[in-house]
Design a protein around this motif. Structure first.
Motif, PDB file in Angstrom:
ATOM      1  N   ASP A  68      -9.053   6.367  13.542  1.00 44.57           N
ATOM      2  CA  ASP A  68      -9.067   6.911  14.389  1.00 44.57           C
ATOM      3  C   ASP A  68     -10.004   7.367  14.172  1.00 44.57           C
ATOM      4  OD1 ASP A  68      -6.798   6.070  15.027  1.00 44.57           O
ATOM      5  OD2 ASP A  68      -5.563   7.600  13.950  1.00 44.57           O
ATOM      6  N   ASP A  69     -10.774   8.483  13.636  1.00 44.23           N
ATOM      7  CA  ASP A  69     -12.262   9.221  13.764  1.00 44.23           C
ATOM      8  C   ASP A  69     -12.942   7.892  13.758  1.00 44.23           C
ATOM      9  OD1 ASP A  69     -10.936  11.261  13.034  1.00 44.23           O
ATOM     10  OD2 ASP A  69     -11.386  11.287  10.536  1.00 44.23           O
ATOM     11  N   GLN A  70     -13.359   7.083  13.288  1.00 40.89           N
ATOM     12  CA  GLN A  70     -14.452   6.101  13.871  1.00 40.89           C
ATOM     13  C   GLN A  70     -14.187   5.424  15.123  1.00 40.89           C
ATOM     14  OE1 GLN A  70     -13.848   2.422  10.859  1.00 40.89           O
ATOM     15  NE2 GLN A  70     -14.757   4.337   9.515  1.00 40.89           N
ATOM     16  N   ARG A  71     -12.846   5.262  15.395  1.00 43.26           N
ATOM     17  CA  ARG A  71     -13.081   5.522  17.066  1.00 43.26           C
ATOM     18  C   ARG A  71     -13.489   6.427  18.416  1.00 43.26           C
ATOM     19  NH1 ARG A  71      -7.230   3.119  16.998  1.00 43.26           N
ATOM     20  NH2 ARG A  71      -7.781   0.550  16.160  1.00 43.26           N
ATOM     21  N   GLN A  72     -12.989   7.271  17.618  1.00 42.39           N
ATOM     22  CA  GLN A  72     -13.228   9.033  18.866  1.00 42.39           C
ATOM     23  C   GLN A  72     -15.156   8.504  18.486  1.00 42.39           C
ATOM     24  OE1 GLN A  72     -11.319  11.852  17.292  1.00 42.39           O
ATOM     25  NE2 GLN A  72      -9.020  11.276  17.633  1.00 42.39           N
ATOM     26  N   ARG A  73     -15.308   8.358  17.366  1.00 42.43           N
ATOM     27  CA  ARG A  73     -17.203   9.199  16.706  1.00 42.43           C
ATOM     28  C   ARG A  73     -17.831   7.832  18.208  1.00 42.43           C
ATOM     29  NH1 ARG A  73     -18.067   9.185  10.437  1.00 42.43           N
ATOM     30  NH2 ARG A  73     -16.838  11.203  10.429  1.00 42.43           N
ATOM     31  N   LYS A  74     -16.840   6.366  17.910  1.00 43.24           N
ATOM     32  CA  LYS A  74     -17.806   5.255  19.079  1.00 43.24           C
ATOM     33  C   LYS A  74     -17.358   6.073  20.707  1.00 43.24           C
ATOM     34  CE  LYS A  74     -17.090   1.509  15.672  1.00 43.24           C
ATOM     35  NZ  LYS A  74     -16.555   0.490  15.774  1.00 43.24           N
ATOM     36  N   ARG A  75     -16.510   7.079  21.164  1.00 40.51           N
ATOM     37  CA  ARG A  75     -16.282   6.607  21.985  1.00 40.51           C
ATOM     38  C   ARG A  75     -17.406   7.792  22.584  1.00 40.51           C
ATOM     39  NH1 ARG A  75     -11.306   8.457  21.568  1.00 40.51           N
ATOM     40  NH2 ARG A  75     -11.617  10.489  22.065  1.00 40.51           N
ATOM     41  N   ILE A 102       0.940  -1.295   0.212  1.00 37.52           N
ATOM     42  CA  ILE A 102       0.099   0.046   0.413  1.00 37.52           C
ATOM     43  C   ILE A 102       0.749   1.467   0.379  1.00 37.52           C
ATOM     44  CG2 ILE A 102      -2.069   1.686   1.683  1.00 37.52           C
ATOM     45  CD1 ILE A 102      -2.640  -1.639   2.510  1.00 37.52           C
ATOM     46  N   PRO A 103       0.912   2.039  -0.691  1.00 38.89           N
ATOM     47  CA  PRO A 103       1.611   3.306  -1.201  1.00 38.89           C
ATOM     48  C   PRO A 103       0.972   4.376   0.435  1.00 38.89           C
ATOM     49  CG  PRO A 103       0.069   3.583  -2.903  1.00 38.89           C
ATOM     50  CD  PRO A 103      -0.379   2.118  -1.822  1.00 38.89           C
ATOM     51  N   PRO A 104       2.289   4.714   1.334  1.00 37.24           N
ATOM     52  CA  PRO A 104       2.036   5.669   2.334  1.00 37.24           C
ATOM     53  C   PRO A 104       1.358   6.519   2.683  1.00 37.24           C
ATOM     54  CG  PRO A 104       4.838   5.167   1.019  1.00 37.24           C
ATOM     55  CD  PRO A 104       3.524   4.911   0.211  1.00 37.24           C
ATOM     56  N   GLY A 105       0.870   7.120   1.790  1.00 36.02           N
ATOM     57  CA  GLY A 105      -0.317   8.463   1.400  1.00 36.02           C
ATOM     58  C   GLY A 105      -1.195   7.425   1.938  1.00 36.02           C
ATOM     59  N   LEU A 106      -1.742   6.502   0.836  1.00 36.85           N
ATOM     60  CA  LEU A 106      -2.871   5.851   2.053  1.00 36.85           C
ATOM     61  C   LEU A 106      -3.406   5.752   2.496  1.00 36.85           C
ATOM     62  CD1 LEU A 106      -5.891   5.226   0.291  1.00 36.85           C
ATOM     63  CD2 LEU A 106      -5.068   2.785  -1.198  1.00 36.85           C
ATOM     64  N   LYS A 107      -2.059   4.235   3.093  1.00 31.86           N
ATOM     65  CA  LYS A 107      -2.076   3.825   4.662  1.00 31.86           C
ATOM     66  C   LYS A 107      -2.502   5.105   5.315  1.00 31.86           C
ATOM     67  CE  LYS A 107       0.876   1.052   5.360  1.00 31.86           C
ATOM     68  NZ  LYS A 107       2.448   0.456   5.791  1.00 31.86           N
ATOM     69  N   ARG A 108      -1.863   6.056   5.477  1.00 32.74           N
ATOM     70  CA  ARG A 108      -2.077   7.585   6.628  1.00 32.74           C
ATOM     71  C   ARG A 108      -3.111   7.442   6.684  1.00 32.74           C
ATOM     72  NH1 ARG A 108      -0.987   8.404  11.313  1.00 32.74           N
ATOM     73  NH2 ARG A 108      -1.213  11.154  11.114  1.00 32.74           N
ATOM     74  N   SER A 109      -3.698   8.235   5.416  1.00 30.29           N
ATOM     75  CA  SER A 109      -5.162   8.359   5.535  1.00 30.29           C
ATOM     76  C   SER A 109      -5.844   7.254   5.552  1.00 30.29           C
ATOM     77  CB  SER A 109      -5.571   8.273   3.786  1.00 30.29           C
ATOM     78  OG  SER A 109      -5.902   7.513   3.091  1.00 30.29           O
TER      79      SER A 109
END
Length: 364
Positions: A351-358, A338-345
């Protein structure tokens, strides 16, 4: 037949074993098909005239108000198996081979006609006695006719199984070692009977070998067999038996073209083979044209980006593999490519999904 339309000079009267100073002409109207040595009266086969005697005084025999003809096959077999009771004559003088001073018969002195042994000076000879004994003691098992009535020139022969002069290879194939007394006319065995079938092959009842100069079979070998021993020759042939014991693999209904051989196919199979090969070539050409058209319109695919080298760091691969639903070796390898940029996104989205769940859990 070269004799059709010709006039044949015959002795008058025409009697087997004698000649006459009186002659008459008999015209050949049609191709001869009837052999006086067997019971076959039809078919197109090699034939020779039968003369009343050998020598320059011999003329073609008239038997039953017709010119006498013999199958070349019948005459050769009877000559071989009876020691020369029916014999070939050569040259314009009608000599037989024993009278020739030339030794071996050359191509210019081929057999011109055949003659049949008879009594000499009113006494039986060894050859005439052989003919008389065969007609008296042997009955053809195919046509069922007897030949000892005195009004027939047919000569039956005995089955050659376990004969002293039988080919050694054939003698080994018989299930028994006793002499066979079944009789037959050569022509009946060759053309009149429906031979048995073994291993999908029709069994021959008459065999002819022209000699192979090996010290054992320098001279021609001839053999005729009854139905039972003709089956033995094929059934106990090691080559055919081995082929029959090989397990046969069922052919697939749509076998690939590369697995099929064009040699040995019948016409329908060859046509299907050619059509299938032609279709495959057409599809290959269409595919190449389509790729060339895409390349012309859209250009070649971008291959400027170098491939990412393999990463031997298993920790990063293990961490990145959690992004995918699939587990195991495939997900690890995919995460390394996987290209680095795609992996970071993808990591930020997680992380956003985890925060929404919290946040939802805190609100509740």
């Amino acid at each position: 037949c070269a004799a059709i339309g010709t006039n044949v000079e015959v002795n008058k009267p025409s009697i087997l074993g004698t000649s006459s100073s009186l002659k008459e002409q008999v015209r050949v109207q049609e191709r001869p098909t009837e052999c006086v040595l067997c019971d076959v009266h039809d078919g197109i086969h090699a034939m020779h005239p039968l003369f009343d005697t050998h020598g320059p005084e011999g003329r073609q025999l008239v038997f039953d108000r017709k010119l006498a003809w013999v199958h070349t096959l019948c005459a050769n077999f009877i000559c071989s198996k009876t020691g020369g009771s029916v014999y070939g004559c050569y040259g314009d003088d009608g000599r037989y081979q024993d009278e020739s001073n030339e030794g071996d018969i050359n191509e210019e002195n081929e057999v011109r006609f055949y003659a049949m042994a008879t009594k000499e000076n009113g006494k039986e000879t060894g050859w005439s006695k052989t003919i008389r004994d065969n007609r008296k003691n042997i009955k053809c098992s195919i046509c069922g006719k007897r030949d000892n009535s005195g009004d027939s020139l047919r000569i039956p022969l005995q089955c050659c199984a376990n004969d002293a002069n039988e080919l050694v290879d054939f003698k080994r194939r018989h299930s028994d070692r006793s002499e066979c007394f079944v009789g037959m006319h050569v022509g009946c065995a060759r053309w009149k009977d429906d031979p048995p079938t073994v291993y999908g092959r029709k069994c021959k009842m008459c065999y002819f070998f022209d000699g192979d100069n090996d010290g054992l079979h320098d001279h021609p070998q001839l053999a005729c067999y009854c139905r039972k021993h003709a089956e033995d020759i094929i059934a106990n042939n090691p080559k055919y038996r081995q082929m029959d014991n090989i397990p046969k693999v069922a052919k697939k209904p749509n076998s690939p073209v590369v697995a099929r051989r064009r040699h040995g196919m019948n016409k329908a199979e060859k046509r299907n083979f050619d059509h299938e090969a032609s279709f495959k070539r057409s599809m290959t050409i269409i595919g190449k044209r389509g790729k060339a058209e895409k390349k012309r319109k859209f250009g070649s695919p971008d291959e400027s980006q170098p491939k990412r080298p393999r990463n031997d760091n298993n920790d990063e691969a293990q961490e990145s593999s959690t992004v995918f639903n699939a587990q195991g070796r495939s997900s690890r390898i995919l995460s390394q490519t996987i290209p680095p940029g795609l992996k970071r996104s993808m990591e930020l989205e997680e992380d956003d999904q985890r925060q929404r769940k919290r946040f939802k859990s805190e609100e509740n």
